[in-house]
Design an enzyme around this catalytic site. Structure first.
Site, PDB file in Angstrom:
ATOM      1  N   TYR A   4       0.733  -1.368   0.059  1.00 59.53           N
ATOM      2  CA  TYR A   4       0.022   0.008  -0.080  1.00 59.53           C
ATOM      3  C   TYR A   4       0.846   1.210   0.073  1.00 59.53           C
ATOM      4  O   TYR A   4       1.454   1.436   1.075  1.00 59.53           O
ATOM      5  CB  TYR A   4      -0.910   0.029   1.421  1.00 59.53           C
TER       6      TYR A   4
ATOM      7  N   LYS B 213      -1.348  -1.164  -4.055  1.00 58.50           N
ATOM      8  CA  LYS B 213      -2.336  -0.185  -4.185  1.00 58.50           C
ATOM      9  C   LYS B 213      -1.855   0.984  -4.057  1.00 58.50           C
ATOM     10  O   LYS B 213      -1.069   1.385  -3.106  1.00 58.50           O
ATOM     11  CB  LYS B 213      -3.130  -0.490  -2.819  1.00 58.50           C
TER      12      LYS B 213
END
Length: 302
Positions: free
Chosen positions: A137, A165
């Site tokens: 992330y 992400k």
């Protein structure tokens, strides 16, 4: 086939509280049912939208359990397990693994400015703690750390790392990460304001904090991109951006405003946890206008 489950529209799951501000199992289940009805492809549980940094470990474990009990086998489940310490992150990761989540994800360590070597070790120790796939992330605007293509490539040496992400604003980052990983990784667009641009630049799917407020629009935008209807996709992105600006232009936190929008839809998930601000009386009078804005965009782009 392994990565097929990570395609499409994956809303970031909101924290669901009762009227006293405690985690609510029933309201968590209500949000699960709402998103299942909307036919999104999965949920990302316990991230920024889940207010993870304002919840203790027991609360975060409870949320992961409630969602898994309702949605396991019905859609893709990704557990965000990033926490201030590696120990806590690993504890959350192991818990998610016992619940049958499809993958883990984590922000980099926060607060202290750490070198790449420490960030690499942090992510690697979480990855090695379970057999689950892992999604990095990258959200530098809140963590202060920017993932580099070089570190991403190094992490990809571990076969459990399946993607990133990416919530940094420059779409070049999506292009660079996709170039490093190719077809063997999934790059998720993070900034909702550039979903269409991110998809065109190489993102395979999207995970976003406003998706659940208007899932129909993101699902349609994704279909337009898949069909090569880029002018239609640009038009719907413009509508989405109008709505996001409205959501962010109130006195309360964007998440508090979104939760009020959901409440008008019949899905009461409570408000937000301090220090996030709830909606003001002035905000409440404008929520109906935002709901109308969303409804009009859905009708216009159906």
């Amino acid at each position: 086939m392994r990565l097929a489950k990570f395609q499409g529209i994956i809303p970031a799951f909101y924290a669901c509280y009762d009227d006293q501000g405690n985690i609510s199992e029933s309201r968590t289940k209500d949000l699960c049912d709402y998103l299942l009805e909307k036919e999104v492809q999965g949920v990302y549980v316990g991230g920024s939208s889940g207010e993870c940094i304002y919840q203790n470990l027991d609360e975060r474990k409870a949320v992961l359990s409630y969602v898994a009990n309702r949605l396991q086998g019905k859609m893709t489940l990704i557990a965000h397990v990033g926490a201030p310490s590696t120990r806590d992150s690993i504890e959350l990761a192991k818990h998610a693994a016992t619940l049958g989540y499809d993958a883990l994800s984590a922000i980099p360590p926060i607060y202290f400015k750490l070198p790449d070597s420490a960030v690499y070790k942090y992510w690697s120790e979480i990855i090695d703690a379970t057999p689950l796939d892992f999604i990095i992330y990258n959200i530098p605007q809140t963590t202060g750390y920017s993932l580099t293509p070089a570190l991403f490539e190094k992490l990809l040496a571990n076969e459990k790392v399946i993607g990133v992400k990416n919530s940094s604003m420059p779409t070049i980052d999506i292009e660079r990460f996709k170039r490093v990983g190719g077809d063997d990784v999934v790059v998720f667009n993070g900034p909702d304001e550039q979903f269409v641009a991110g998809r065109i630049m190489g993102a395979d799917a999207g995970i976003g904090g406003t998706y659940a407020a208007m899932p129909e629009l993101f699902l349609q935008a994704n279909r337009f991109v898949q069909q090569g209807k880029f002018e239609e996709a640009k038009r719907i992105q413009s509508d989405i951006n109008d709505i996001i600006i409205a959501l962010c232009s109130q006195n309360g936190s964007m998440y508090a405003v979104i939760k009020e929008v959901l409440k008008r839809r019949g899905v009461n998930v409570g408000s937000v946890r301090a220090p996030l601000e709830g909606i003001s009386e002035e905000d409440a009078s404008r929520i109906d206008d935002i709901v109308i804005l969303i409804d009009q965009a859905i009708q216009r782009n159906a």
